[in-house]
Design an enzyme around this catalytic site. Structure first.
Site, mmCIF file in Angstrom:
data_model
loop_
_atom_site.group_PDB
_atom_site.id
_atom_site.type_symbol
_atom_site.label_atom_id
_atom_site.label_comp_id
_atom_site.label_asym_id
_atom_site.label_seq_id
_atom_site.Cartn_x
_atom_site.Cartn_y
_atom_site.Cartn_z
ATOM 1 C CE LYS A 176 -2.120 2.940 2.666
ATOM 2 N NZ LYS A 176 -2.144 4.071 1.740
ATOM 3 C CD GLU A 179 -4.868 9.650 1.382
ATOM 4 O OE1 GLU A 179 -5.996 9.700 0.894
ATOM 5 O OE2 GLU A 179 -4.638 9.832 2.587
ATOM 6 C CD GLU A 251 12.934 1.054 9.378
ATOM 7 O OE1 GLU A 251 13.561 2.103 9.614
ATOM 8 O OE2 GLU A 251 13.349 -0.076 9.684
ATOM 9 C CB CYS A 285 12.884 9.588 7.578
ATOM 10 S SG CYS A 285 13.925 8.527 6.570
ATOM 11 C CD GLU A 386 9.674 13.370 10.853
ATOM 12 O OE1 GLU A 386 8.562 12.889 11.145
ATOM 13 O OE2 GLU A 386 10.534 12.738 10.223
HETATM 14 P P1 NAP Z 1 1.983 8.686 7.489
HETATM 15 O O1 NAP Z 1 0.949 9.737 7.408
HETATM 16 O O2 NAP Z 1 2.203 8.022 8.785
HETATM 17 O O3 NAP Z 1 1.582 7.616 6.369
HETATM 18 C C1 NAP Z 1 2.406 6.521 6.064
HETATM 19 C C2 NAP Z 1 1.577 5.457 5.385
HETATM 20 O O4 NAP Z 1 0.616 4.943 6.313
HETATM 21 C C3 NAP Z 1 0.772 5.977 4.196
HETATM 22 O O5 NAP Z 1 0.718 4.984 3.200
HETATM 23 C C4 NAP Z 1 -0.604 6.181 4.807
HETATM 24 O O6 NAP Z 1 -1.604 6.138 3.865
HETATM 25 C C5 NAP Z 1 -0.672 4.990 5.726
HETATM 26 N N1 NAP Z 1 -1.663 5.073 6.778
HETATM 27 C C6 NAP Z 1 -2.264 6.168 7.296
HETATM 28 N N2 NAP Z 1 -3.118 5.805 8.284
HETATM 29 C C7 NAP Z 1 -3.052 4.464 8.386
HETATM 30 C C8 NAP Z 1 -3.691 3.498 9.214
HETATM 31 N N3 NAP Z 1 -4.563 3.830 10.156
HETATM 32 N N4 NAP Z 1 -3.387 2.192 9.043
HETATM 33 C C9 NAP Z 1 -2.485 1.817 8.114
HETATM 34 N N5 NAP Z 1 -1.849 2.688 7.285
HETATM 35 C C10 NAP Z 1 -2.135 3.993 7.435
HETATM 36 O O7 NAP Z 1 3.384 9.194 7.023
HETATM 37 P P2 NAP Z 1 3.717 10.103 5.786
HETATM 38 O O8 NAP Z 1 3.278 11.480 6.110
HETATM 39 O O9 NAP Z 1 3.229 9.450 4.540
HETATM 40 O O10 NAP Z 1 5.310 10.007 5.748
HETATM 41 C C11 NAP Z 1 6.133 10.850 6.447
HETATM 42 C C12 NAP Z 1 6.688 10.145 7.669
HETATM 43 O O11 NAP Z 1 7.391 8.980 7.284
HETATM 44 C C13 NAP Z 1 7.712 11.018 8.381
HETATM 45 O O12 NAP Z 1 7.503 10.936 9.768
HETATM 46 C C14 NAP Z 1 9.036 10.388 7.985
HETATM 47 O O13 NAP Z 1 10.082 10.628 8.886
HETATM 48 C C15 NAP Z 1 8.654 8.942 7.936
HETATM 49 N N6 NAP Z 1 9.638 8.183 7.151
HETATM 50 C C16 NAP Z 1 10.494 7.342 7.813
HETATM 51 C C17 NAP Z 1 11.478 6.646 7.095
HETATM 52 C C18 NAP Z 1 12.438 5.720 7.782
HETATM 53 O O14 NAP Z 1 13.184 5.052 7.087
HETATM 54 N N7 NAP Z 1 12.465 5.645 9.094
HETATM 55 C C19 NAP Z 1 11.547 6.807 5.707
HETATM 56 C C20 NAP Z 1 10.668 7.672 5.083
HETATM 57 C C21 NAP Z 1 9.705 8.358 5.804
HETATM 58 P P3 NAP Z 1 -2.199 7.504 3.226
HETATM 59 O O15 NAP Z 1 -1.051 8.409 2.945
HETATM 60 O O16 NAP Z 1 -2.830 6.983 2.010
HETATM 61 O O17 NAP Z 1 -3.132 8.046 4.250
#
Ligand code: NAP
Length: 492
Positions: A176, A179, A251, A285, A386
């Site tokens: 997944k 979106e 992660e 990240c 962050e």
């Molecule tokens: P996010 O809002 O947490 O979303 C991540 C993923 O989870 C998306 O595919 C999102 O789908 C999905 N999601 C949302 N609600 C969910 C639920 N209740 N159950 C299952 N999946 C759900 O994060 P983001 O804003 O996309 O990404 C930014 C974050 O990722 C930052 O905090 C960044 O530091 C972190 N990150 C960490 C790493 C690492 O290697 N540690 C690498 C890259 C990014 P939708 O977007 O479709 O809602």
């Protein structure tokens, strides 16, 4: 011609069951790039069922490792063939520059090739029990059905860091993407389909996390959830998985310190701090968002950072003159702007940036300039949270101990950098920092063979390297008695 179906379930491409769709926006100019399927919970449940059936009833988990390795190599070849197109899609969808998108495609080619090789190296081992009639073996098996959830900042890269080891291990999966940025994942899954992945082994769901998240995570049919994203969503995923005792690899985010000592090589330190925080407009990240600099050089260092930050050319990622692109969406820019207001209210001193560009050429896109706040301290939320935008905070230290304490004063622990000309100090500081990756006189680099992951609230699993494969494996102990005798315990 009708719209191409965007869900891939049980080896078949199809639309969302209820016909729902979503507009995908180009962050560089606000236009609609394309319209994609918006999966509903029923689609997600079907995808999990397809992966479950493929794991339980097909020969895939037992496929000889050299065949799985050949599939991974074939995927790598197809990525090389379609490098230009996939990089272009990634840039249009995320806003990152084409140069960065090419690096991402090249990285994932290397990751597929790395896991193709690693899959063929058995990690099974014999245990010496001291009894020659016993053969005791510890073997690795695929963990089962995996749900792989990726964020929007590195859509292609993050999902491949999961898919490659999951396929190498012999798992089946539901993928997944976010979106907001699903397009490179759809292109990738089309390549994986072309490469000959058996039906049901890999399934793709596009749709909002809020809508399909529960169907993917709150189910006894899944054995592992590998999640990359924000900490709050990571907690929600863990909660959903807990009643089923589903394994969860997380992660999560980072608030990464970059420690600069006065003896560091000046030019490369300036360059690394600027690149470490402003690449991809800070939506990384592992971005080095906290500069912790020795007091004796701090004023001059910040003055040069200001000059360099103001010279960064931002613009459409497809324009070769752009050095960095827009933020991923206008909603995300509003979040970043709220952090700018917060920093000012907390007493941080704005050095540069902080306001949307006024030039009309940037009007329709979600641009935000490189921003630096000086005279920050560890009590400020701008230093602890962050922002996921192009914001650098500056703190000053006097002693090595202070620098280490400041670098560790975070609930996160993803990555850190230390810059000094003194190798002994570099080693001491690197050992003392509680972060999953520490760069000495470098920043932001990773390699497929070395583990990636966080301490603290940055996560609990590891991707890449041998541990990245082990995430997708179960360990089984097989004990063989080659000369069975009566035990006689209840004989008398
Ligand atoms: P996010 O809002 O947490 O979303 C991540 C993923 O989870 C998306 O595919 C999102 O789908 C999905 N999601 C949302 N609600 C969910 C639920 N209740 N159950 C299952 N999946 C759900 O994060 P983001 O804003 O996309 O990404 C930014 C974050 O990722 C930052 O905090 C960044 O530091 C972190 N990150 C960490 C790493 C690492 O290697 N540690 C690498 C890259 C990014 P939708 O977007 O479709 O809602």
């Amino acid at each position: 011609m009708g719209r191409e179906p965007g869900l891939y379930i049980g080896g078949t491409w199809r639309h969302a069951a209820n016909g729902a769709t979503r507009d995908i926006i180009n962050p560089a100019d606000g236009t609609i790039l394309t319209i994609v399927d918006e999966a509903q919970p029923t689609d997600a449940t079907e995808a999990v069922a397809a992966a479950r059936t493929a794991f339980d009833s097909s020969s895939w988990p037992q496929t000889p490792v050299n065949q799985r390795a050949a599939l991974l190599d074939r995927i790598a070849e197809l990525l090389v063939r379609d490098r230009e197109e996939i990089a272009r899609i990634e840039t249009l969808d995320t806003g990152k520059t084409l140069r960065e998108s090419y690096i991402d495609v090249d990285d994932v080619v290397a990751v597929f090739r790395y896991y193709a090789r690693l899959a063929t190296i058995s990690s099974d081992r014999l245990v010496d029990t001291g009894d020659p009639t016993i053969v005791s073996r510890v073997i690795s098996e695929p963990i089962g059905v995996c749900v792989l959830i990726a964020p929007w900042n590195y859509p292609l890269l993050q999902i491949c860091w999961k898919i490659a080891p999951a396929l190498a291990a012999g798992c089946t999966m539901v993928v997944k993407p976010s979106e907001v940025t699903p397009l490179s994942t759809v292109a990738l899954v089309r390549l994986i389909d072309e490469a000959g992945v058996p039906a049901g082994v890999l399934n793709l769901i596009q749709g909002s996390g809020a809508a399909v998240g529960a169907a993917l995570t709150d189910t006894a049919d899944v054995d592992l959830i590998s999640f990359t994203g924000g900490a709050a969503t990571g907690v929600a995923v863990s909660r959903a998985a807990a009643p089923h005792i589903t394994r969860v690899a997380l992660e999560l985010g980072g608030k990464n310190p970059h420690l600069v000592f006065a003896d560091a090589d000046w030019n490369s330190a300036i360059d690394a701090v600027i690149t470490g925080v402003f690449l991809h407009s800070g939506q990384v990240c592992s971005a080095g968002t906290r500069l912790i600099v020795e007091r004796s050089i701090a004023d001059a260092f910040v003055a040069e950072l200001k000059t360099r930050a103001e010279a960064i050319r931002f613009g459409d990622g497809l324009d070769p003159r752009s050095q960095t692109g827009p933020l991923v969406s206008t909603a995300h820019r509003e979040k970043v702007e709220s952090y700018v207001r917060l920093a000012i209210s907390e007493g941080a001193v704005l050095v540069t940036g902080g306001q949307r560009p006024t030039d009309p050429q940037f009007g329709a896109g979600s641009y935000f300039p490189p921003t630096i706040f000086d005279h920050c301290d560890r009590s400020m939320r701008i230093v602890q949270e962050e922002t996921f935008g192009p914001i650098l905070t500056v703190e000053r230290f006097t002693t090595e101990r202070q620098a280490i304490d400041m670098g560790n004063d975070t609930s996160y622990g993803l990555a850190a950098g230390v810059r000094t000309a003194d190798p002994a100090r570099a080693e001491r500081v690197a050992r003392a920092l509680r972060h999953g990756t520490v760069w000495i006189n470098d920043f932001g680099i990773y390699t497929p063979a070395a583990e990636w992951g966080g301490f603290g609230r940055s996560g609990n699993g590891r991707e890449l390297g041998p541990a990245g494969l082990a995430e997708y494996q179960e360990t089984k102990h097989v004990w063989t008695n080659t000369s069975p005798q009566e035990v006689g315990w209840f004989a008398d």
